[in-house]
Design a protein around this motif. Structure first.
Motif, PDB file in Angstrom:
ATOM      1  N   PHE A  79       1.263  -0.829   0.201  1.00  0.00           N
ATOM      2  CA  PHE A  79       0.325   0.140   0.348  1.00  0.00           C
ATOM      3  C   PHE A  79       0.954   1.229   0.201  1.00  0.00           C
ATOM      4  O   PHE A  79       0.527   2.534  -0.490  1.00  0.00           O
ATOM      5  CB  PHE A  79      -0.619   0.096   1.524  1.00  0.00           C
ATOM      6  N   ALA A  80       1.895   1.272   0.826  1.00  0.00           N
ATOM      7  CA  ALA A  80       2.887   2.384   0.797  1.00  0.00           C
ATOM      8  C   ALA A  80       3.457   2.519  -0.217  1.00  0.00           C
ATOM      9  O   ALA A  80       3.676   4.171  -0.972  1.00  0.00           O
ATOM     10  CB  ALA A  80       3.686   1.871   2.118  1.00  0.00           C
ATOM     11  N   ALA A  81       3.893   1.871  -0.883  1.00  0.00           N
ATOM     12  CA  ALA A  81       4.562   1.232  -2.662  1.00  0.00           C
ATOM     13  C   ALA A  81       3.504   2.645  -3.573  1.00  0.00           C
ATOM     14  O   ALA A  81       3.983   3.370  -3.522  1.00  0.00           O
ATOM     15  CB  ALA A  81       5.315   0.435  -2.571  1.00  0.00           C
ATOM     16  N   ALA A  82       2.269   1.393  -2.867  1.00  0.00           N
ATOM     17  CA  ALA A  82       1.802   2.448  -4.358  1.00  0.00           C
ATOM     18  C   ALA A  82       1.364   4.159  -3.740  1.00  0.00           C
ATOM     19  O   ALA A  82       0.436   4.753  -5.395  1.00  0.00           O
ATOM     20  CB  ALA A  82       0.119   1.247  -4.356  1.00  0.00           C
ATOM     21  N   ALA A  83       1.078   4.220  -2.800  1.00  0.00           N
ATOM     22  CA  ALA A  83       1.208   5.903  -2.552  1.00  0.00           C
ATOM     23  C   ALA A  83       1.999   6.628  -2.684  1.00  0.00           C
ATOM     24  O   ALA A  83       1.364   7.340  -3.266  1.00  0.00           O
ATOM     25  CB  ALA A  83       0.301   5.539  -0.395  1.00  0.00           C
ATOM     26  N   GLU A  84       3.150   5.976  -2.571  1.00  0.00           N
ATOM     27  CA  GLU A  84       4.347   6.466  -3.344  1.00  0.00           C
ATOM     28  C   GLU A  84       4.053   7.600  -4.818  1.00  0.00           C
ATOM     29  O   GLU A  84       4.831   7.673  -5.264  1.00  0.00           O
ATOM     30  CB  GLU A  84       5.909   5.873  -3.439  1.00  0.00           C
ATOM     31  N   THR A  85       3.810   5.765  -5.508  1.00  0.00           N
ATOM     32  CA  THR A  85       4.205   5.598  -6.392  1.00  0.00           C
ATOM     33  C   THR A  85       2.319   6.129  -7.352  1.00  0.00           C
ATOM     34  O   THR A  85       2.336   7.708  -8.163  1.00  0.00           O
ATOM     35  CB  THR A  85       3.145   4.493  -7.926  1.00  0.00           C
ATOM     36  N   ASP A  86       1.570   6.723  -6.656  1.00  0.00           N
ATOM     37  CA  ASP A  86       0.659   7.917  -6.941  1.00  0.00           C
ATOM     38  C   ASP A  86      -0.001   9.185  -6.356  1.00  0.00           C
ATOM     39  O   ASP A  86      -0.964   9.937  -6.269  1.00  0.00           O
ATOM     40  CB  ASP A  86      -0.899   6.856  -6.389  1.00  0.00           C
ATOM     41  N   LYS A  87       1.180   9.219  -5.827  1.00  0.00           N
ATOM     42  CA  LYS A  87       1.670  10.660  -5.187  1.00  0.00           C
ATOM     43  C   LYS A  87       0.779  10.823  -4.142  1.00  0.00           C
ATOM     44  O   LYS A  87       0.593  11.973  -4.659  1.00  0.00           O
ATOM     45  CB  LYS A  87       2.172  11.147  -6.455  1.00  0.00           C
ATOM     46  N   LEU A  88       0.349  10.065  -3.313  1.00  0.00           N
ATOM     47  CA  LEU A  88      -0.581  10.073  -2.431  1.00  0.00           C
ATOM     48  C   LEU A  88       0.216  10.727  -0.807  1.00  0.00           C
ATOM     49  O   LEU A  88       0.053  10.932   0.172  1.00  0.00           O
ATOM     50  CB  LEU A  88      -1.760   9.425  -2.346  1.00  0.00           C
ATOM     51  N   ALA A  89       2.155  10.257  -0.786  1.00  0.00           N
ATOM     52  CA  ALA A  89       2.939  10.498   0.356  1.00  0.00           C
ATOM     53  C   ALA A  89       2.735  12.007   0.271  1.00  0.00           C
ATOM     54  O   ALA A  89       4.271  12.029   0.571  1.00  0.00           O
ATOM     55  CB  ALA A  89       3.511   8.889   0.496  1.00  0.00           C
ATOM     56  N   SER A  90       2.136  12.735   0.079  1.00  0.00           N
ATOM     57  CA  SER A  90       2.669  14.102   0.424  1.00  0.00           C
ATOM     58  C   SER A  90       1.705  14.520   0.594  1.00  0.00           C
ATOM     59  O   SER A  90       0.613  14.367   0.444  1.00  0.00           O
ATOM     60  CB  SER A  90       3.753  14.715  -1.259  1.00  0.00           C
ATOM     61  N   GLY A  91       1.214  16.216   0.853  1.00  0.00           N
ATOM     62  CA  GLY A  91       0.667  17.477   0.770  1.00  0.00           C
ATOM     63  C   GLY A  91       0.203  17.863   2.424  1.00  0.00           C
ATOM     64  O   GLY A  91       0.924  16.477   3.596  1.00  0.00           O
ATOM     65  N   GLU A  92      -0.695  18.487   2.738  1.00  0.00           N
ATOM     66  CA  GLU A  92      -0.704  19.206   4.400  1.00  0.00           C
ATOM     67  C   GLU A  92      -1.338  17.492   5.087  1.00  0.00           C
ATOM     68  O   GLU A  92      -0.884  17.523   6.052  1.00  0.00           O
ATOM     69  CB  GLU A  92      -2.069  19.792   4.057  1.00  0.00           C
ATOM     70  N   ASN A  93      -2.576  17.234   4.938  1.00  0.00           N
ATOM     71  CA  ASN A  93      -3.101  15.665   5.062  1.00  0.00           C
ATOM     72  C   ASN A  93      -2.356  15.057   5.787  1.00  0.00           C
ATOM     73  O   ASN A  93      -1.927  14.698   6.796  1.00  0.00           O
ATOM     74  CB  ASN A  93      -4.246  15.335   4.724  1.00  0.00           C
ATOM     75  N   PHE A  94      -1.403  14.664   4.524  1.00  0.00           N
ATOM     76  CA  PHE A  94      -0.591  13.017   4.559  1.00  0.00           C
ATOM     77  C   PHE A  94       0.699  13.808   5.902  1.00  0.00           C
ATOM     78  O   PHE A  94       1.138  13.529   6.693  1.00  0.00           O
ATOM     79  CB  PHE A  94       0.584  13.256   3.675  1.00  0.00           C
ATOM     80  N   ASP A  95       1.222  15.302   5.792  1.00  0.00           N
ATOM     81  CA  ASP A  95       2.125  15.637   6.506  1.00  0.00           C
ATOM     82  C   ASP A  95       1.927  16.142   7.909  1.00  0.00           C
ATOM     83  O   ASP A  95       1.734  15.222   8.805  1.00  0.00           O
ATOM     84  CB  ASP A  95       2.884  16.840   6.333  1.00  0.00           C
ATOM     85  N   LYS A  96       0.017  16.150   8.876  1.00  0.00           N
ATOM     86  CA  LYS A  96      -0.432  16.413   9.620  1.00  0.00           C
ATOM     87  C   LYS A  96      -0.373  14.894  10.145  1.00  0.00           C
ATOM     88  O   LYS A  96      -0.215  14.794  10.756  1.00  0.00           O
ATOM     89  CB  LYS A  96      -1.812  16.764   9.298  1.00  0.00           C
ATOM     90  N   ARG A  97      -0.458  13.923   9.031  1.00  0.00           N
ATOM     91  CA  ARG A  97      -1.028  12.362   9.492  1.00  0.00           C
ATOM     92  C   ARG A  97       0.518  11.850   9.776  1.00  0.00           C
ATOM     93  O   ARG A  97       0.983  11.085  11.404  1.00  0.00           O
ATOM     94  CB  ARG A  97      -0.815  11.139   8.957  1.00  0.00           C
ATOM     95  N   VAL A  98       1.661  12.162   9.615  1.00  0.00           N
ATOM     96  CA  VAL A  98       3.092  12.407   9.958  1.00  0.00           C
ATOM     97  C   VAL A  98       3.665  12.991  11.436  1.00  0.00           C
ATOM     98  O   VAL A  98       4.232  12.410  11.745  1.00  0.00           O
ATOM     99  CB  VAL A  98       3.891  12.421   8.367  1.00  0.00           C
ATOM    100  N   ALA A  99       2.983  13.930  11.617  1.00  0.00           N
ATOM    101  CA  ALA A  99       2.882  15.075  12.908  1.00  0.00           C
ATOM    102  C   ALA A  99       2.965  14.468  13.930  1.00  0.00           C
ATOM    103  O   ALA A  99       3.492  13.544  14.546  1.00  0.00           O
ATOM    104  CB  ALA A  99       2.825  15.951  12.635  1.00  0.00           C
ATOM    105  N   TYR A 100       1.268  13.227  13.417  1.00  0.00           N
ATOM    106  CA  TYR A 100       0.437  12.959  14.552  1.00  0.00           C
ATOM    107  C   TYR A 100       1.188  11.482  15.114  1.00  0.00           C
ATOM    108  O   TYR A 100       1.168  11.822  16.205  1.00  0.00           O
ATOM    109  CB  TYR A 100      -0.816  12.259  14.221  1.00  0.00           C
ATOM    110  N   MET A 101       1.754  10.709  14.048  1.00  0.00           N
ATOM    111  CA  MET A 101       2.751   9.812  14.483  1.00  0.00           C
ATOM    112  C   MET A 101       3.644   9.122  14.860  1.00  0.00           C
ATOM    113  O   MET A 101       4.920   9.035  16.027  1.00  0.00           O
ATOM    114  CB  MET A 101       3.067   8.467  12.715  1.00  0.00           C
ATOM    115  N   ARG A 102       4.576  10.895  14.382  1.00  0.00           N
ATOM    116  CA  ARG A 102       5.764  10.637  15.212  1.00  0.00           C
ATOM    117  C   ARG A 102       5.220  11.365  16.316  1.00  0.00           C
ATOM    118  O   ARG A 102       6.638  10.890  17.797  1.00  0.00           O
ATOM    119  CB  ARG A 102       6.335  12.109  14.446  1.00  0.00           C
ATOM    120  N   GLN A 103       4.497  12.065  17.117  1.00  0.00           N
ATOM    121  CA  GLN A 103       3.806  12.437  18.451  1.00  0.00           C
ATOM    122  C   GLN A 103       4.105  11.249  19.166  1.00  0.00           C
ATOM    123  O   GLN A 103       4.196  10.459  20.094  1.00  0.00           O
ATOM    124  CB  GLN A 103       2.886  13.424  18.521  1.00  0.00           C
TER     125      GLN A 103
END
Length: 304
Positions: A79-103
């Motif tokens: 799923f993660a690789a497919a998200a990267e291919t479809d350019k879904l692993a970036s953007g404001e919502n994605f960054d917020k999710r990453v920040a939450y997981m880092r927290q």
């Protein structure tokens, strides 16, 4: 203590986090267990997955659970690789999710260091030793019995025992207590309050090795033999270690969180939530004042 209910909530969350498996030092080698398109899935990845979803597998055998975790990681990689291919692993919502997981990861790291790391087995053993010293001694009796339906039958059996009859053999032949007859009437050790009053009174009055006269209870007629008497032993440290460690960890989490909340500025913008927090804080403050007054009263009484 202004936000005690919220503190307890987070303490509970952190305590739950403490139950997640730690990553063993052996995983430092990061040994691969599978690959997906050349990318390794390692033992460390498995440990992280276990901490996230391991409890969802209930009591599955260890090897089955391990296989499911590997499959979960394979699917995650795909799923993660497919998200990267479809350019879904970036953007404001994605960054917020990453920040939450880092927290969340940072929270776990802090918990491991300051909460779990602050509770040792030695501290748990010390707590256990202190509690054992304060336990009140309780007498226990180990007894056998023969249960029959009539007083005449009970008297007949008591007479046979008095003349040298084997108590255990007679229990197997005559007792109507299905739970103990095959074991020669053995009931094991019991303390006060565990048996019906008539039975208990007779059993505790007997000396070790003595046999009672027929005793009537709601179940019928008993003949009781006391095999042993002892002071009830406390549970061993190993039996209660996990329970004590959990309790100390919860207390440590509450202490750590109370300190963090005290030095932080927290604002609630939901009025209903703010009202609820304020009401709970007032109740907590009232309880603390009451406890303080009781302690002062006790101290004053001791000084007189």
């Amino acid at each position: 203590m202004t936000y005690i209910s919220s503190t307890r909530l987070w303490a509970g969350a952190l305590l739950a986090a403490s139950l997640l498996p730690a990553i063993p030092a052996a995983f430092a080698e990061d040994k691969p267990v599978a690959t997906v398109n050349g990318r390794a899935i390692t033992e460390a990845d498995l440990a992280f997955a276990d901490s996230e979803i391991g409890s969802d597998f209930g009591s599955l055998p260890a090897e089955t659970k391990r296989r499911y975790l590997v499959e979960f990681l394979i699917e995650t990689n795909l799923f993660a690789a497919a998200a990267e291919t479809d350019k879904l692993a970036s953007g404001e919502n994605f960054d917020k999710r990453v920040a939450y997981m880092r927290q969340r990861a940072a929270r776990q790291a802090y918990f491991d260091a300051k909460v779990k790391g602050g509770v040792s087995e030695a501290a748990a053993k010390g707590f256990y030793d202190d509690q054992v010293k304060m336990l009140k001694t309780e007498e226990e009796v180990q007894a056998r019995h023969i249960l029959v339906g009539s007083e005449d039958q009970a008297k007949d059996l008591a007479d046979k025992i008095a003349k040298g009859g084997d108590f255990a053999a007679l229990a197997k032949e005559n007792s109507v207590d299905a739970g103990s007859k095959e074991n020669g009437g053995m009931l094991g050790y019991f303390g006060k309050g565990q048996m019906v009053p008539q039975f208990e009174q007779a059993a505790f009055a007997l000396e070790k090795g003595a046999v009672s006269k027929p005793v009537q209870s709601q179940f019928g007629w008993h003949i009781i033999k006391v095999e042993d008497k002892r002071q009830k032993p406390p549970p061993t440290f190993e039996q209660v270690k996990d329970q004590i460690m959990g309790s100390l960890m919860k207390s440590q989490a509450q202490t750590v969180l109370a300190g963090l909340r005290k030095s932080a500025k927290v604002e609630y913008f939901d009025e209903a939530m703010k009202k609820q927090v304020d009401e709970e804080a007032k109740k907590q403050a009232a309880m603390e004042d009451q406890m303080k007054a009781q302690i002062e009263k006790m101290d004053a009484g001791e000084k007189k």
